[in-house]
Design a protein around this motif. Structure first.
Motif, PDB file in Angstrom:
ATOM      1  N   PHE A   1       0.843  -1.190   0.000  1.00 49.15           N
ATOM      2  CA  PHE A   1       0.000   0.000   0.000  1.00 49.15           C
ATOM      3  C   PHE A   1       0.879   1.242   0.000  1.00 49.15           C
ATOM      4  CE2 PHE A   1       0.901  -1.334   4.263  1.00 49.15           C
ATOM      5  CZ  PHE A   1       1.074  -0.189   5.017  1.00 49.15           C
ATOM      6  N   LYS A   2       0.249   2.403  -0.175  1.00 47.32           N
ATOM      7  CA  LYS A   2       0.960   3.683  -0.171  1.00 47.32           C
ATOM      8  C   LYS A   2       0.367   4.606   0.878  1.00 47.32           C
ATOM      9  CE  LYS A   2       2.256   3.960  -5.039  1.00 47.32           C
ATOM     10  NZ  LYS A   2       2.155   4.774  -6.251  1.00 47.32           N
ATOM     11  N   ILE A   3       1.243   5.372   1.512  1.00 50.22           N
ATOM     12  CA  ILE A   3       0.831   6.462   2.397  1.00 50.22           C
ATOM     13  C   ILE A   3       1.569   7.694   1.923  1.00 50.22           C
ATOM     14  CG2 ILE A   3       0.829   7.372   4.753  1.00 50.22           C
ATOM     15  CD1 ILE A   3       0.786   4.484   5.777  1.00 50.22           C
ATOM     16  N   ASP A   4       0.848   8.735   1.561  1.00 49.30           N
ATOM     17  CA  ASP A   4       1.444   9.971   1.049  1.00 49.30           C
ATOM     18  C   ASP A   4       2.416   9.700  -0.094  1.00 49.30           C
ATOM     19  OD1 ASP A   4       0.009  11.448   2.955  1.00 49.30           O
ATOM     20  OD2 ASP A   4       1.616  11.227   4.440  1.00 49.30           O
ATOM     21  N   GLY A   5       2.063   8.763  -0.977  1.00 49.39           N
ATOM     22  CA  GLY A   5       2.880   8.471  -2.148  1.00 49.39           C
ATOM     23  C   GLY A   5       4.069   7.559  -1.885  1.00 49.39           C
ATOM     24  N   ILE A   6       4.274   7.145  -0.642  1.00 49.15           N
ATOM     25  CA  ILE A   6       5.393   6.266  -0.296  1.00 49.15           C
ATOM     26  C   ILE A   6       4.877   4.834  -0.209  1.00 49.15           C
ATOM     27  CG2 ILE A   6       7.126   5.714   1.457  1.00 49.15           C
ATOM     28  CD1 ILE A   6       7.006   8.705   2.257  1.00 49.15           C
ATOM     29  N   LYS A   7       5.596   3.904  -0.861  1.00 47.08           N
ATOM     30  CA  LYS A   7       5.188   2.499  -0.881  1.00 47.08           C
ATOM     31  C   LYS A   7       5.628   1.790   0.388  1.00 47.08           C
ATOM     32  CE  LYS A   7       5.514   2.023  -5.881  1.00 47.08           C
ATOM     33  NZ  LYS A   7       6.168   1.311  -6.982  1.00 47.08           N
ATOM     34  N   TYR A   8       4.714   0.986   0.939  1.00 46.81           N
ATOM     35  CA  TYR A   8       4.966   0.192   2.130  1.00 46.81           C
ATOM     36  C   TYR A   8       4.596  -1.263   1.869  1.00 46.81           C
ATOM     37  CZ  TYR A   8       5.295   4.520   4.810  1.00 46.81           C
ATOM     38  OH  TYR A   8       5.682   5.745   5.290  1.00 46.81           O
ATOM     39  N   ARG A   9       5.227  -2.142   2.642  1.00 45.26           N
ATOM     40  CA  ARG A   9       4.829  -3.543   2.657  1.00 45.26           C
ATOM     41  C   ARG A   9       4.767  -3.964   4.106  1.00 45.26           C
ATOM     42  NH1 ARG A   9       9.083  -7.574   1.497  1.00 45.26           N
ATOM     43  NH2 ARG A   9       8.855  -8.116   3.681  1.00 45.26           N
ATOM     44  N   ALA A  10       3.600  -4.443   4.526  1.00 45.93           N
ATOM     45  CA  ALA A  10       3.422  -4.923   5.899  1.00 45.93           C
ATOM     46  C   ALA A  10       3.154  -6.420   5.854  1.00 45.93           C
ATOM     47  CB  ALA A  10       2.258  -4.197   6.568  1.00 45.93           C
ATOM     48  N   ASP A  11       3.852  -7.155   6.731  1.00 47.90           N
ATOM     49  CA  ASP A  11       3.712  -8.611   6.796  1.00 47.90           C
ATOM     50  C   ASP A  11       2.946  -9.022   8.041  1.00 47.90           C
ATOM     51  OD1 ASP A  11       5.335  -8.671   4.550  1.00 47.90           O
ATOM     52  OD2 ASP A  11       7.121  -9.353   5.609  1.00 47.90           O
ATOM     53  N   PHE A  12       2.073 -10.016   7.864  1.00 50.94           N
ATOM     54  CA  PHE A  12       1.244 -10.524   8.959  1.00 50.94           C
ATOM     55  C   PHE A  12       1.246 -12.050   8.935  1.00 50.94           C
ATOM     56  CE2 PHE A  12      -0.357  -6.445   7.620  1.00 50.94           C
ATOM     57  CZ  PHE A  12      -0.621  -5.780   8.801  1.00 50.94           C
ATOM     58  N   ASN A  13       1.165 -12.645  10.119  1.00 49.63           N
ATOM     59  CA  ASN A  13       0.938 -14.088  10.215  1.00 49.63           C
ATOM     60  C   ASN A  13      -0.533 -14.358   9.932  1.00 49.63           C
ATOM     61  OD1 ASN A  13       3.524 -15.218  11.072  1.00 49.63           O
ATOM     62  ND2 ASN A  13       3.229 -13.988  12.923  1.00 49.63           N
ATOM     63  N   ALA A  14      -0.862 -15.601   9.609  1.00 47.88           N
ATOM     64  CA  ALA A  14      -2.245 -15.977   9.293  1.00 47.88           C
ATOM     65  C   ALA A  14      -3.193 -15.716  10.464  1.00 47.88           C
ATOM     66  CB  ALA A  14      -2.314 -17.443   8.877  1.00 47.88           C
ATOM     67  N   ASP A  15      -2.673 -15.726  11.710  1.00 50.58           N
ATOM     68  CA  ASP A  15      -3.524 -15.471  12.874  1.00 50.58           C
ATOM     69  C   ASP A  15      -3.814 -13.985  13.076  1.00 50.58           C
ATOM     70  OD1 ASP A  15      -1.161 -14.419  13.903  1.00 50.58           O
ATOM     71  OD2 ASP A  15      -1.028 -15.837  15.577  1.00 50.58           O
ATOM     72  N   GLY A  16      -3.250 -13.146  12.204  1.00 45.81           N
ATOM     73  CA  GLY A  16      -3.491 -11.712  12.276  1.00 45.81           C
ATOM     74  C   GLY A  16      -2.377 -10.938  12.959  1.00 45.81           C
ATOM     75  N   SER A  17      -1.427 -11.626  13.574  1.00 48.23           N
ATOM     76  CA  SER A  17      -0.356 -10.899  14.261  1.00 48.23           C
ATOM     77  C   SER A  17       0.563 -10.221  13.245  1.00 48.23           C
ATOM     78  CB  SER A  17       0.431 -11.829  15.185  1.00 48.23           C
ATOM     79  OG  SER A  17       0.980 -12.911  14.471  1.00 48.23           O
TER      80      SER A  17
END
Length: 139
Positions: free
Chosen positions: A55-71
């Motif tokens: 996703f992007k916030i203020d034009g900056i690209k991010y990648r967030a990783d999550f476990n299947a349990d939501g953590s």
């Protein structure tokens, strides 16, 4: 014969190192709590089984990783060398001065806190070095 060709092409395009995925509800819930207002991330599942939100916030690209349990595992974004803390730039100059940098990421990790992942170009596999903001090498 056409059916076999169509199925074969489907399998070729469907297989890859990173697959499109629909994230579990627990993952989506954690994502929304951590990034309110980000309603349309691109979801992928990586080779480690993490659900990745791009996703992007203020034009900056991010990648967030999550476990299947939501953590939540970590969030990273690419940055430029000029945006590294001075202490890290000093260590790079002293210890890695002749090595070329291929990528720099600022990482906010659930287990390690905030650190900077600097990837140096090498023959074969590139070398990743992780730094705390004060220049301490952690990985």
């Amino acid at each position: 014969m056409k059916k076999i060709l169509v199925v074969g092409l489907f399998l070729i395009f469907a297989c890859g190192s990173e697959s499109k995925a629909q994230a579990p509800d627990a993952v989506k819930k954690t994502f929304q709590a951590k990034y309110p207002g980000e309603n349309d991330p691109d979801w992928h599942q990586d080779d480690h089984g993490y659900f990745e939100a791009h996703f992007k916030i203020d034009g900056i690209k991010y990648r967030a990783d999550f476990n299947a349990d939501g953590s939540w595992v970590e969030t990273e974004t690419s940055i430029k060398k000029k945006d590294l803390p001075k202490a890290i730039k000093d260590v790079i100059k002293d210890k890695y001065g002749s090595e070329d940098i291929s990528e720099i990421e600022k990482v906010d990790s659930a287990s390690k806190g905030v650190f900077y992942d600097v990837e140096f170009k090498q023959k074969g596999k590139n070398k990743d070095v992780e730094f705390k903001a004060d220049g301490t090498i952690i990985g």
